[in-house]
Write an enzyme that holds these catalytic residues in place. Structure first.
Site, PDB file in Angstrom:
ATOM      1  N   HIS A  20       0.863  -1.192   0.000  1.00  0.00           N
ATOM      2  CA  HIS A  20       0.000   0.000   0.000  1.00  0.00           C
ATOM      3  C   HIS A  20       0.892   1.233   0.000  1.00  0.00           C
ATOM      4  O   HIS A  20       1.345   1.707   1.051  1.00  0.00           O
ATOM      5  CB  HIS A  20      -0.912  -0.030   1.240  1.00  0.00           C
ATOM      6  CG  HIS A  20      -1.916   1.086   1.286  1.00  0.00           C
ATOM      7  ND1 HIS A  20      -3.103   0.990   1.967  1.00  0.00           N
ATOM      8  CD2 HIS A  20      -1.907   2.331   0.741  1.00  0.00           C
ATOM      9  CE1 HIS A  20      -3.792   2.107   1.850  1.00  0.00           C
ATOM     10  NE2 HIS A  20      -3.075   2.954   1.114  1.00  0.00           N
ATOM     11  N   HIS A  22       1.377   4.914  -2.379  1.00  0.00           N
ATOM     12  CA  HIS A  22       1.029   5.810  -3.494  1.00  0.00           C
ATOM     13  C   HIS A  22       2.321   6.474  -3.959  1.00  0.00           C
ATOM     14  O   HIS A  22       2.942   7.220  -3.181  1.00  0.00           O
ATOM     15  CB  HIS A  22       0.040   6.877  -3.028  1.00  0.00           C
ATOM     16  CG  HIS A  22      -1.229   6.304  -2.465  1.00  0.00           C
ATOM     17  ND1 HIS A  22      -2.370   6.155  -3.202  1.00  0.00           N
ATOM     18  CD2 HIS A  22      -1.525   5.815  -1.223  1.00  0.00           C
ATOM     19  CE1 HIS A  22      -3.320   5.613  -2.442  1.00  0.00           C
ATOM     20  NE2 HIS A  22      -2.836   5.398  -1.238  1.00  0.00           N
ATOM     21  N   HIS A 200      -9.399   0.987  -1.458  1.00  0.00           N
ATOM     22  CA  HIS A 200      -9.392   1.624  -0.143  1.00  0.00           C
ATOM     23  C   HIS A 200     -10.827   1.540   0.398  1.00  0.00           C
ATOM     24  O   HIS A 200     -11.785   1.939  -0.290  1.00  0.00           O
ATOM     25  CB  HIS A 200      -9.031   3.105  -0.253  1.00  0.00           C
ATOM     26  CG  HIS A 200      -7.571   3.378  -0.453  1.00  0.00           C
ATOM     27  ND1 HIS A 200      -6.832   2.832  -1.461  1.00  0.00           N
ATOM     28  CD2 HIS A 200      -6.709   4.177   0.248  1.00  0.00           C
ATOM     29  CE1 HIS A 200      -5.590   3.269  -1.381  1.00  0.00           C
ATOM     30  NE2 HIS A 200      -5.476   4.094  -0.353  1.00  0.00           N
ATOM     31  N   GLU A 203     -11.249   3.278   5.798  1.00  0.00           N
ATOM     32  CA  GLU A 203     -10.221   4.171   6.358  1.00  0.00           C
ATOM     33  C   GLU A 203     -10.981   5.208   7.198  1.00  0.00           C
ATOM     34  O   GLU A 203     -10.871   5.220   8.424  1.00  0.00           O
ATOM     35  CB  GLU A 203      -9.417   4.837   5.242  1.00  0.00           C
ATOM     36  CG  GLU A 203      -8.341   5.812   5.734  1.00  0.00           C
ATOM     37  CD  GLU A 203      -7.605   6.532   4.591  1.00  0.00           C
ATOM     38  OE1 GLU A 203      -8.108   6.523   3.440  1.00  0.00           O
ATOM     39  OE2 GLU A 203      -6.529   7.116   4.858  1.00  0.00           O
ATOM     40  N   ASP A 281       1.776   4.014   2.819  1.00  0.00           N
ATOM     41  CA  ASP A 281       0.754   4.892   2.254  1.00  0.00           C
ATOM     42  C   ASP A 281       1.378   6.070   1.486  1.00  0.00           C
ATOM     43  O   ASP A 281       1.574   5.974   0.283  1.00  0.00           O
ATOM     44  CB  ASP A 281      -0.204   5.372   3.347  1.00  0.00           C
ATOM     45  CG  ASP A 281      -1.599   5.713   2.834  1.00  0.00           C
ATOM     46  OD1 ASP A 281      -1.856   5.496   1.641  1.00  0.00           O
ATOM     47  OD2 ASP A 281      -2.432   6.180   3.637  1.00  0.00           O
ATOM     48  N   ASP A 282       1.662   7.161   2.177  1.00  0.00           N
ATOM     49  CA  ASP A 282       2.233   8.374   1.555  1.00  0.00           C
ATOM     50  C   ASP A 282       3.404   8.842   2.428  1.00  0.00           C
ATOM     51  O   ASP A 282       3.294   9.843   3.150  1.00  0.00           O
ATOM     52  CB  ASP A 282       1.167   9.475   1.486  1.00  0.00           C
ATOM     53  CG  ASP A 282      -0.042   9.027   0.694  1.00  0.00           C
ATOM     54  OD1 ASP A 282       0.035   8.981  -0.536  1.00  0.00           O
ATOM     55  OD2 ASP A 282      -1.072   8.690   1.322  1.00  0.00           O
TER      56      ASP A 282
HETATM   57  N1  ADE Z   1      -4.555   8.854  -1.815  1.00  0.00           N
HETATM   58  C1  ADE Z   1      -3.320   8.920  -1.306  1.00  0.00           C
HETATM   59  N2  ADE Z   1      -3.323   8.502  -0.036  1.00  0.00           N
HETATM   60  C2  ADE Z   1      -4.597   8.142   0.272  1.00  0.00           C
HETATM   61  C3  ADE Z   1      -5.232   7.613   1.419  1.00  0.00           C
HETATM   62  N3  ADE Z   1      -4.581   7.367   2.550  1.00  0.00           N
HETATM   63  N4  ADE Z   1      -6.561   7.396   1.356  1.00  0.00           N
HETATM   64  C4  ADE Z   1      -7.233   7.661   0.238  1.00  0.00           C
HETATM   65  N5  ADE Z   1      -6.676   8.131  -0.867  1.00  0.00           N
HETATM   66  C5  ADE Z   1      -5.358   8.371  -0.860  1.00  0.00           C
HETATM   67 ZN    ZN Z   2      -3.699   4.828   0.536  1.00  0.00          ZN
END
Ligand code: ADE
Ligand code: ZN
Length: 342
Positions: A20, A22, A200, A203, A281-282
């Site tokens: 996971h 991005h 997703h 969340e 994630d990011d």
């Molecule tokens: N796009 C990038 N990170 C995300 C996340 N945590 N949830 C939904 N969309 C995303």
């Molecule tokens: Zn994500």
């Protein structure tokens, strides 16, 4: 195995898969400023420090607003290549030997950057790391759920010449109010084209969105999924099928899904018998790559080495690797784990 919390060195040395991630969320402020300059894009921030100071989020949407603004510096194929190489290098340094990465083509095509520019840059970098470091990867085309299903269908059409490079489709962006059911047709079309699916769900959104991702989109994995614990029947189903949840601990704290890591339900998910994986994630926005996320949960929940190794095992089990390749990676993991002194 040792009962104490494993060290950072040990955690980072374990072979692991990232499921996971991005790619656009790996754009570090330094690289963002450099690309803004070389592509003549006005960012609205004067320095790296100013940019970092803006990384305080109230929720998912407040993060996404900054994330999409950051994407505007990615223009040329070389930018996507550089971005991907920088991620792969960081991930490799923290033990990642297999990465299944999302990209958000609509955040680029909507600005006039072609699908081809995006995917060629990313693919070239992934191929290079496979050849140079035997780091395997899969590419996941993620649809933006705040846009229409027709927009997603058009994106899938644009992807057609490149489907040989793409393993699965995903669904991300603003969750609440954009349920998986909005994308049933485009996921069906992707299935016809032999693409796998992830989404997703859970969340910020309710357990119903996880049911929809499973039943309507045929998602093989649930990204995040942490809100499943509100629904006992859903948990029973996820456990029975050992559906992988790609949990992102530092992200969940930064976006206020949970007040703190220790106050999150991470250990409860494991105790329920769910197949939990740890992901970043990011990472450029949330303060850590995958090894940092592993270390953070190990410390917050006093996980021992065996539990951390199980999380790494889950990452391969939940991956889209072929069965022989999974066996190979699990074997590599066992060899490293068994060399750890007891
Ligand atoms: N796009 C990038 N990170 C995300 C996340 N945590 N949830 C939904 N969309 C995303
Ligand atoms: Zn994500």
């Amino acid at each position: 195995m040792r009962n104490e919390i494993p060290t950072k060195e040990l955690i980072w040395s374990l072979p692991k898969a990232e499921l996971h991630l991005h790619l656009e969320g790996t754009l570090e402020p330094e690289m963002m400023m450099q690309m803004a300059k070389r592509n003549n894009v006005a960012l609205g921030y004067q320095s790296v420090a100013e940019l970092r100071e803006a990384y305080v989020f109230a929720d998912l949407q407040s993060f996404l607003d900054i994330y999409y603004a950051g994407c505007s510096v990615l223009v040329e194929e070389q930018d996507f290549y550089d971005l991907t190489i920088a991620y792969l290098e960081r991930a490799r340094s923290q033990g990642v030997c297999h990465a299944e990465v999302f990209f958000d083509p609509q955040s680029h095509t909507s600005r006039g950057v072609s699908f081809e520019t995006v995917v060629r840059g990313i693919h070239r970098a992934l191929e290079e790391y496979q050849a140079s470091f035997q780091m395997s990867s899969r590419l996941i085309l993620s649809f933006l759920r705040h846009l229409s299903e027709d927009d997603a269908l058009a994106t899938l059409e644009e992807a057609t010449p490149f489907l040989g490079w793409i393993t699965a489709v995903g669904l991300d962006s603003s969750e609440v109010g954009n349920p998986p059911s909005k994308f049933t047709r485009v996921f069906a079309r992707a299935r016809e084209r032999h693409l796998l699916a992830v989404a997703h769900a859970g969340e910020e959104g309710p357990p119903e969105y996880i049911w929809e991702a499973l039943d309507l989109l045929h998602a093989a994995r649930i990204d995040h999924g942490v809100r499943c614990l509100g629904d006992a029947a859903l948990v029973a189903r996820l456990v029975a099928r050992q559906t992988t949840l790609t949990v992102c601990p530092l992200s969940n704290v930064k976006l206020h899904v949970f007040p703190t890591l220790a106050g999150s339900n991470f250990a409860d998910l494991i105790d329920e018998g769910l197949r939990v994986t740890v992901n970043s994630d990011d990472p450029a926005y949330f303060g850590g790559y995958i090894g940092d996320n592993f270390l953070a949960v190990a410390e917050a929940f006093a996980l021992d080495t065996a539990q951390v190794v199980q999380l790494a095992r889950n990452s391969f089990l939940g991956s889209f690797l072929s069965e022989p390749d999974k066996e190979l990676r699990l074997h590599q993991l066992s060899s490293v784990a068994s060399s750890i002194s007891f």
